[in-house]
Write an enzyme that holds these catalytic residues in place. Sequence first.
Site, mmCIF file in Angstrom:
data_model
loop_
_atom_site.group_PDB
_atom_site.id
_atom_site.type_symbol
_atom_site.label_atom_id
_atom_site.label_comp_id
_atom_site.label_asym_id
_atom_site.label_seq_id
_atom_site.Cartn_x
_atom_site.Cartn_y
_atom_site.Cartn_z
ATOM 1 N N HIS A 1 0.818 -1.220 0.000
ATOM 2 C CA HIS A 1 0.000 0.000 0.000
ATOM 3 C C HIS A 1 0.842 1.257 0.000
ATOM 4 O O HIS A 1 0.492 2.260 -0.616
ATOM 5 C CB HIS A 1 -0.931 -0.018 1.206
ATOM 6 C CG HIS A 1 -1.774 -1.242 1.251
ATOM 7 N ND1 HIS A 1 -2.427 -1.657 2.367
ATOM 8 C CD2 HIS A 1 -2.043 -2.146 0.291
ATOM 9 C CE1 HIS A 1 -3.064 -2.782 2.102
ATOM 10 N NE2 HIS A 1 -2.843 -3.092 0.859
ATOM 11 N N CYS B 1 -8.277 0.001 -18.661
ATOM 12 C CA CYS B 1 -7.649 0.752 -17.567
ATOM 13 C C CYS B 1 -6.526 -0.006 -16.865
ATOM 14 O O CYS B 1 -6.068 0.407 -15.813
ATOM 15 C CB CYS B 1 -8.701 1.186 -16.553
ATOM 16 S SG CYS B 1 -9.590 -0.180 -15.803
HETATM 17 C C1 PEP Z 1 -6.886 -4.358 -13.509
HETATM 18 O O1 PEP Z 1 -7.054 -5.443 -12.960
HETATM 19 O O2 PEP Z 1 -6.399 -4.218 -14.631
HETATM 20 C C2 PEP Z 1 -7.257 -3.117 -12.818
HETATM 21 C C3 PEP Z 1 -7.227 -1.967 -13.436
HETATM 22 O O3 PEP Z 1 -7.589 -3.220 -11.508
HETATM 23 P P1 PEP Z 1 -6.517 -3.366 -10.335
HETATM 24 O O4 PEP Z 1 -5.158 -3.178 -10.940
HETATM 25 O O5 PEP Z 1 -6.837 -2.306 -9.344
HETATM 26 O O6 PEP Z 1 -6.767 -4.736 -9.861
#
Ligand code: PEP
Length: 755
Positions: A367, A680
């Site tokens: 974190h 994303c």
């Molecule tokens: C992903 O899994 O690509 C995502 C954007 O979520 P996180 O990285 O927060 O798991």
Amino acid sequence: MRGALGGPRVLLRRLREVMAEPVSAQDRLDKIVVLIAANMVAEVCSVYVLRVDGTLELYATEGLNRQAVHETVMRANEGLVGLVAREAKSINLSDAHSHPAFSYRPETGEEIYRSFLGVPILRAGNTLGVLVVQNRAQRTYSEEEEEALQTTAMVVAEMIASGELSALARPGLEPAARQVLHLKGICIADGIGLGHVVLHEPRVVVTNFIADDVPKELRRLEAAVDTLRADLDVMIERGDVADGGEHRDVLEAFRMFAYDRGWMRRLTEAVMTGLTAEAAVERVQSDARARMLRQTDPFMRDRLHDLDDLANRLMRQLIGQDHAPSKESLPDNAIIVARSMGPAALLDYDRSHLRGLVLEEGGPTSHVAIVARALGIAAVAQIENAVGLVDAGDAIIIDGTEGDVHVRPPADIQSAYGEKVRFRARRQAQYQALRHRKTVTRDRESVALMLNAGLLVDLPHIEESGASGIGLFRTELQFMIRTAFPRTSEQLSLYQAVLDAAGDRPVTFRTLDIGGDKVLPYMRAVHEENPALGWRAIRLGLDRPGLLRSQMRALLKAAAGRELRVMFPMIAAIDEFDRARALVERELTHLRRHGHKLPDRVHVGAMVEVPSLLYQLDELFARVDFLSVGSNDLFQFLFAIDRSNSRVADRFDPISVPVLRALKMITDKGRAAGKPVALCGELASSPLGALALVALGYRVLSLTPSAVGPVKAMLLDLDAGKASALLTPLLERTVGSIKVRDRLQDFAAAEGLQL
Ligand code: PEP
Ligand code: MG
């Protein structure tokens, strides 16, 4: 020995006088060895200092040939002195000659001495040298004498660490305590930082080693231990989180040690030798650190760490020193050095003074790493014994792109890094110049570059990067950096601040994605064999709807009179989306009924992270307002590789046929259904990944803030049609061995694209 010349307490008292005398460093050392020899009725007492080249130099002696001082130099693997230094452990022998490691230097005249007691000169667990007494006769040094010599070694350690002895050294062969260090760790936040060390838990500087009144010191020690125990009991009862942000198990371990009789006995014995209570804690702590550094069993190491932490608490208790350095005293270019650190603690520092973070523990998914990246400071983790190797105020350089840390760097390294920093600043200035340009490819395809964010500190990035909005707001980060569940009102004010900062630009909030590697320290950990495949994200949200409902309410209220975009993580089945959407509808009805102002529009979407969705896209598109591909998790599940396990995380390439085929299928179906699809995951944050995505048809990418500049610069020079014409046939062929990455790289080189 006690009767002989007054015992250890007298020795310590005399030492204090010598330390206060205004004499040269050499004279002081010479007096110290004479004192020790006399007090211990030893014929020889010598000080060997560990030098930067790893050898041990004789710095002072009583009893051996004085001509040998500064002339006799032992290799680290030579003789008993080398062994004491190597193992950081005392050696006590009545017949040294019969020890297999025994060797002697004729120039010192030591061959006539048979008994040998050598103790390491330790500071913060590091060996700075060796202190030796010897006698002609075969005698056994008592445990008490060994203790006394160790205590004396502490005083010498402070002399070495203060730099006082450096004046006696030949250039390039200074005491190792102040040596130039190049340490290698792992990168957890990109960037380069030049500055000065700030210890997150400042080493309490013990200035008064020698007790005036031993019974009084014993009472101080006992009182401090009592308070420490009581504090721990209260913290555990209240369900607090440890300073490092770890789970309450750590506090339980602290408590166990705080009540440990062996620990208390060692502390008491150290005071009995004539130390002040704080000096006694430092001695016991230094021994624990020395053992820890030589410990390979991770379980034992953790326990020794706990013991070290506990001693720190006790020390603060005794000295009454506050735990964190005050904000006012933070130097301009602060590089924080800590063993471990919670994310909230990092946020407590004044960002404008921070240049970097060095941790002994932690990894890229910790974190504190998330916060370091959000703050835009360089960070390197897994630097063994970082805290023990530096002193507050030391010059330090950290390179978060390579994982390098330079402590007390020489001028050439400093200027090389200074140049690197200036180069990066120039590049940033070039990206800044593009800030207000729309992202349109050479063949006039518009691409929306959005940001990935999650904390208040991320918000200035929207303006700075010129992004079109926030494509992924990771709401769990607010939960992760806290020590207790944020109330609905606190969530509400964060979401309002985010929407205010974004203004007209869209923001896509993702509902809580906890579980897996995203643990909340204040939530009871559920042990799972495979946390990434376990009770996490929307699964937890649907099973514990109270949490999701309160979050949804906060989101709906925050977006009153504006648009709300919200999406759910880790959807694996259509039914999960239906239930989550129904929950949104119920909250809307509730707010409407209670006369609250509602958002103008609510767009509800899902993240595509679980491969099962690839085979339910038609049904999904019929229900959602939009989709966003979480390529980090999708890649993890497609290849069955744990993204947080460094052994396997880089084993496969996300820019490869199977992944790109899946991604193409999603965007093709989205276009056919008339529903927007964004991506994303980290894939969008590298120029090559973005190139591939635009070639596949993606027109909305959400990136890490620092990637917006490089990706935009690449896209402005790209011919998207040409890239598609190259990529599409590669994916249609049935041969799986095509190296798409190489082909795209060749394409970029031929087109003059900056990757
Ligand atoms: C992903 O899994 O690509 C995502 C954007 O979520 P996180 O990285 O927060 O798991
Ligand atoms: Mg994910």
